[in-house]
Design a protein around this motif. Structure first.
Motif, mmCIF file in Angstrom:
data_model
loop_
_atom_site.group_PDB
_atom_site.id
_atom_site.type_symbol
_atom_site.label_atom_id
_atom_site.label_comp_id
_atom_site.label_asym_id
_atom_site.label_seq_id
_atom_site.Cartn_x
_atom_site.Cartn_y
_atom_site.Cartn_z
ATOM 1 N N CYS A 1 -15.787 -2.463 2.882
ATOM 2 C CA CYS A 1 -15.508 -1.507 3.250
ATOM 3 C C CYS A 1 -16.105 -0.674 4.594
ATOM 4 O O CYS A 1 -15.018 -0.138 5.199
ATOM 5 N N VAL B 1 -6.203 -3.798 -5.373
ATOM 6 C CA VAL B 1 -5.834 -2.260 -5.282
ATOM 7 C C VAL B 1 -5.537 -0.818 -6.162
ATOM 8 O O VAL B 1 -4.243 -1.095 -7.021
ATOM 9 N N ALA C 1 1.166 -7.812 8.264
ATOM 10 C CA ALA C 1 0.464 -6.451 8.284
ATOM 11 C C ALA C 1 -1.420 -7.413 7.344
ATOM 12 O O ALA C 1 -2.083 -6.914 6.506
ATOM 13 N N GLU D 1 -10.311 -0.878 7.329
ATOM 14 C CA GLU D 1 -8.807 0.314 7.620
ATOM 15 C C GLU D 1 -7.996 0.176 6.087
ATOM 16 O O GLU D 1 -7.433 1.528 5.792
ATOM 17 N N ARG D 2 -7.600 -0.881 5.454
ATOM 18 C CA ARG D 2 -6.992 -0.774 4.011
ATOM 19 C C ARG D 2 -8.286 0.410 3.345
ATOM 20 O O ARG D 2 -8.009 1.235 2.290
ATOM 21 N N CYS D 3 -9.211 0.034 3.115
ATOM 22 C CA CYS D 3 -10.543 0.176 2.739
ATOM 23 C C CYS D 3 -10.211 2.317 2.597
ATOM 24 O O CYS D 3 -10.613 3.136 1.893
ATOM 25 N N LYS E 1 -7.589 3.907 2.985
ATOM 26 C CA LYS E 1 -5.818 4.300 2.512
ATOM 27 C C LYS E 1 -5.733 4.337 0.849
ATOM 28 O O LYS E 1 -5.796 5.210 -0.330
ATOM 29 N N ILE F 1 1.095 -1.541 -0.077
ATOM 30 C CA ILE F 1 -0.257 -0.666 -0.074
ATOM 31 C C ILE F 1 0.532 1.404 -0.145
ATOM 32 O O ILE F 1 0.379 2.353 -1.205
ATOM 33 N N MET G 1 -5.120 -9.002 -1.890
ATOM 34 C CA MET G 1 -4.987 -8.679 -0.444
ATOM 35 C C MET G 1 -6.492 -8.502 -0.064
ATOM 36 O O MET G 1 -7.757 -8.255 -0.859
ATOM 37 N N THR H 1 -10.247 -4.589 4.081
ATOM 38 C CA THR H 1 -11.017 -4.149 4.811
ATOM 39 C C THR H 1 -11.106 -3.083 5.272
ATOM 40 O O THR H 1 -10.636 -2.503 5.064
ATOM 41 N N PHE I 1 -10.000 -0.393 -3.105
ATOM 42 C CA PHE I 1 -9.877 -2.240 -3.858
ATOM 43 C C PHE I 1 -11.659 -2.296 -4.945
ATOM 44 O O PHE I 1 -12.265 -1.774 -5.464
#
Length: 305
Positions: A303, A252, A173, A127-129, A131, A107, A122, A125, A134
């Motif tokens: 998300c 991503v 991670a 948390e990742r969404c 940033k 990321i 990947m 999640t 997806f």
């Protein structure tokens, strides 16, 4: 494909996962912006896809995690690159140029414009969404444990790891660390490992008591380590705040790359909507019709979960 075939041993989808909609990641650039803040990459009102078509290639970030994205000799292989190669070819981008990096650097590397898309299976999640943006899910895969041959600790899932007060390995991670914490495993009992092979090696050497990862990854790892005295237990669905976690994965993109992401999703839907073709493409990596994501499982809901 009947939906009950897509999620064996996963129970029922959460109510929110039955809803439709398109994902809009936080922090999107405005339509009037010509470049993405912090990277200088094209603002994606269609510019990025047009640029990729003109240059004839897309830059791919991957982490060397089989069977999702890895090098097989000199060839980029695995679930994500195979699907993405077909999708980008359909979009008029004929070549993929890969960059290998640690999973935890994918990321940050994407946001720093080192590549245009992450092809690593990947997990999607919240948390990742926050940033990145997806794609819709490319697959679903429940979690499993790899344990020493014979399962001497009598484990079944992460709750059993917590009850036994033993050490579990997870990839740095990766989402399994969060799943372990949610199951009550103490932080001191979770050991982060850089690569899949590190997990198997640590298990065989007795440095950890179990290794948690998606079942499909662990089955592949056991297959490629013939003779290793390990077992892969039946998959299970971890819970976070009482909600089942199905471990769907996707491509991503940078937050501003929504036009590229949407074009990608249109082509992805053609593949996931044809289970026979899906298995033809990535069956050799251990993916079956059971891993085809149901149409009701949407990134916008994942998300927001």
């Amino acid at each position: 494909m009947p939906q009950h075939k897509a999620l064996p041993r996963r129970g029922f989808l959460t109510r929110t996962a039955m809803l439709g909609g398109a994902v809009l990641a936080p922090g999107l650039v405005t339509a009037c912006s010509r470049t993405q803040v912090g990277t200088g990459a094209p603002a994606d009102d269609g510019e990025l896809l047009a640029k990729l078509r003109r240059q004839g290639y897309v830059r791919i970030g991957f982490a060397g995690e089989a069977p999702y994205g890895f090098k097989d000799g000199n060839q980029l292989a695995g679930e994500a690159p195979t699907l993405h190669r077909e999708i980008f070819s359909a979009l008029g981008v004929g070549d993929m140029r890969p960059t290998l990096t640690d999973f935890g650097a994918l990321i940050p590397g994407l946001l720093a414009d080192r590549f245009d898309v992450v092809s690593a299976g990947m997990a999607i999640t919240p948390e990742r969404c926050a940033k990145v943006a997806f794609s819709e899910p490319e697959f679903v895969s429940p979690t499993a444990l790899m344990v020493p041959k014979g399962n001497p600790k009598g484990l079944s899932d992460l709750k059993s790891v917590a009850a036994a007060d033993i050490t579990v390995g997870v990839l740095t991670a990766a989402v399994e660390a969060t799943y372990a914490k949610g199951a009550g495993v103490a932080d001191s009992s979770v050991k982060s490992l850089a690569k899949q092979q590190d997990g198997l090696d640590a298990l065989v050497a007795g440095r950890i008591d179990a290794f948690a990862l998606t079942g499909i990854s662990l089955r592949w790892l056991a297959k490629t380590n013939t003779g290793a005295l390990v077992d892969v237990l039946d998959p299970f669905v971890p819970l976070l705040n009482g909600k089942p976690q199905y471990s769907p994965g996707g491509a991503v993109f940078r937050p501003g790359a929504t036009a590229l992401r949407d074009a990608f999703n249109q082509e992805l839907a053609k593949i996931t909507g044809d289970p026979g073709h899906y298995v033809t493409l990535i069956g050799k990596y251990g993916f079956t019709e059971r891993e085809v994501p149901p149409t009701t499982l949407r990134t916008t809901d994942l998300c927001a979960a």
